[in-house]
Write a protein that holds these residues in place. Structure first.
Motif, short mmCIF file in Angstrom:
data_model
loop_
_atom_site.label_atom_id
_atom_site.label_comp_id
_atom_site.label_asym_id
_atom_site.label_seq_id
_atom_site.Cartn_x
_atom_site.Cartn_y
_atom_site.Cartn_z
N LEU A 114 41.66 16.08 7.41
CA LEU A 114 43.16 15.82 7.87
C LEU A 114 43.86 15.74 6.39
O LEU A 114 43.58 15.03 5.57
N ALA A 115 45.09 16.53 6.50
CA ALA A 115 46.09 16.46 5.22
C ALA A 115 47.44 16.48 5.51
O ALA A 115 47.83 16.66 6.73
N VAL A 116 48.13 16.04 4.75
CA VAL A 116 49.60 16.03 5.10
C VAL A 116 50.16 17.62 5.22
O VAL A 116 49.71 18.55 4.49
N ALA A 117 51.01 17.51 6.23
CA ALA A 117 51.23 18.96 6.91
C ALA A 117 51.58 19.57 5.63
O ALA A 117 52.51 19.31 4.94
N GLY A 118 51.27 21.00 5.74
CA GLY A 118 51.56 22.08 4.91
C GLY A 118 50.99 21.91 3.42
O GLY A 118 51.24 22.76 2.68
N GLN A 119 49.89 21.01 3.18
CA GLN A 119 49.50 20.75 1.86
C GLN A 119 48.13 21.32 2.12
O GLN A 119 47.16 20.95 2.66
N ASP A 120 47.87 22.62 1.31
CA ASP A 120 46.39 23.41 1.61
C ASP A 120 45.63 22.90 0.63
O ASP A 120 44.47 23.11 0.54
N LYS A 121 46.09 22.55 -0.71
CA LYS A 121 45.08 21.95 -1.66
C LYS A 121 45.27 20.47 -1.92
O LYS A 121 46.33 19.74 -1.52
N GLY A 122 44.61 19.89 -2.45
CA GLY A 122 44.72 18.37 -3.07
C GLY A 122 44.00 17.57 -1.95
O GLY A 122 43.11 17.89 -0.92
N PRO A 123 44.02 16.54 -2.15
CA PRO A 123 43.10 15.37 -1.30
C PRO A 123 43.42 15.44 0.34
O PRO A 123 44.71 15.73 0.57
N VAL A 147 43.72 1.96 11.22
CA VAL A 147 45.22 2.38 11.27
C VAL A 147 45.24 3.75 12.26
O VAL A 147 44.24 4.21 12.69
N LEU A 148 46.64 4.11 12.30
CA LEU A 148 46.80 5.42 13.01
C LEU A 148 47.63 6.30 12.05
O LEU A 148 48.40 5.85 11.46
N VAL A 149 47.15 7.28 11.71
CA VAL A 149 47.67 8.38 10.95
C VAL A 149 47.86 9.82 11.72
O VAL A 149 47.20 9.98 12.51
N GLU A 150 48.91 10.50 11.09
CA GLU A 150 48.97 11.78 11.69
C GLU A 150 49.21 12.58 10.62
O GLU A 150 49.52 12.34 9.36
N GLY A 151 48.60 13.82 10.70
CA GLY A 151 48.58 14.98 10.01
C GLY A 151 48.12 16.21 10.27
O GLY A 151 47.99 16.29 11.63
N GLN A 152 47.96 17.35 9.55
CA GLN A 152 47.48 18.57 10.08
C GLN A 152 46.13 18.62 9.77
O GLN A 152 45.42 18.48 8.53
N VAL A 153 45.09 19.22 10.61
CA VAL A 153 44.00 19.51 10.76
C VAL A 153 43.58 20.84 9.46
O VAL A 153 43.84 21.97 9.83
N ARG A 154 43.19 20.58 8.40
CA ARG A 154 43.02 21.47 7.45
C ARG A 154 41.83 22.28 7.75
O ARG A 154 41.87 23.47 7.59
N LYS A 155 40.73 21.76 7.90
CA LYS A 155 39.44 22.06 8.42
C LYS A 155 38.70 21.47 9.19
O LYS A 155 39.15 20.42 9.41
N ALA A 156 37.81 22.10 10.01
CA ALA A 156 36.93 21.23 10.94
C ALA A 156 35.57 21.81 10.65
O ALA A 156 35.60 23.03 10.27
N CYS A 157 34.48 21.03 11.05
CA CYS A 157 33.08 21.57 11.03
C CYS A 157 33.01 22.77 11.67
O CYS A 157 33.50 22.89 12.93
N GLU A 158 32.58 23.59 10.98
CA GLU A 158 32.52 25.12 11.84
C GLU A 158 31.14 25.21 12.71
O GLU A 158 31.23 26.35 13.33
N ARG A 159 30.25 24.33 12.47
CA ARG A 159 28.98 24.58 13.41
C ARG A 159 29.08 23.58 14.38
O ARG A 159 28.65 24.40 15.48
N LYS A 160 29.66 22.64 14.54
CA LYS A 160 29.74 21.52 15.62
C LYS A 160 30.94 20.93 15.89
O LYS A 160 31.08 20.43 16.97
N GLY A 161 31.81 20.97 15.10
CA GLY A 161 33.01 20.13 15.11
C GLY A 161 32.77 18.69 14.77
O GLY A 161 33.56 17.82 15.47
N CYS A 162 32.05 18.13 14.13
CA CYS A 162 31.38 16.76 14.09
C CYS A 162 32.22 16.21 12.86
O CYS A 162 32.01 14.92 12.61
#
Length: 191
Positions: A112-121, A93-108
């Motif tokens: 991805l979350a629905v834009a503006g959604q800080d909590k939840g799945p 599939v192709l999905v779009e969203g906002q990157v909520r977090k990324a690996c802070e050590r290597k970017g591995c």
């Protein structure tokens, strides 16, 4: 001969200057490999860490592509994948969203979350065959991701590892860590 020598020096110096500001790029060998507990060899890990940190331009308005170019898989709303992941499991599939977090050590990985959604799945995005990474500062970027949907039960060790890196790991009613994953073949990031 001097022109050739100067050109070669510039080809080496420019990437090194870009890496100089990122302390994570200095990680090499077993130390970098141990950060995310992946089976990649140390040399490839160090090269990918440098690639991830050197590729994010400093200004807004950028578009960064990692992995294969997006091939036009069926676009699916991220909210639909999160609501009924089993309906999409095993499909590209192709999905779009906002990157909520990324690996802070290597970017591995990135979450991805629905834009503006800080909590939840969210959907944990990993990269096919550990073949590419995203910049460490990808959080907040808009992303288009193409890949295969997977529903996975995590070991406690993996769940704690992800949580130590700032990820939100959902748990089922039985307390076991489960998440929706997307094994990406290609990623586009925009700010």
């Amino acid at each position: 001969m001097n022109t050739l020598r100067t050109s070669l020096m510039l080809l080496v110096a420019v990437p090194l200057v870009a890496l100089a500001g990122d302390k994570s790029a200095a990680k090499t060998g077993k130390a970098a490999e141990a950060d995310c507990h992946h089976p990649a060899d140390a040399k490839a890990t160090a090269a990918k860490a440098g690639e991830a940190s050197a590729s994010a331009p400093a200004n807004d308005g950028w578009k960064l592509t990692r992995g294969e170019p997006l091939k036009g898989a069926k676009a699916v709303k991220l909210a639909d994948v999160l609501a009924k992941p089993q309906a999409h499991e095993g499909k590209t599939v192709l999905v779009e969203g906002q990157v909520r977090k990324a690996c802070e050590r290597k970017g591995c990985w990135m979450e991805l979350a629905v834009a503006g959604q800080d909590k939840g799945p969210g959907v944990r995005v990993t990269f096919k065959d550990y073949g590419f990474f995203v910049p460490l500062d990808s959080a907040g970027a808009q992303a288009r991701v193409e890949g295969v949907v997977k529903v996975a039960e995590l070991s406690e060790g993996h769940a704690k590892h992800y949580e130590s890196e700032g990820a939100i790991v959902p748990r089922g009613t039985d307390g076991k860590p489960r998440e929706v994953q997307l094994v990406a073949t290609g990623v586009e990031l925009r700010r």
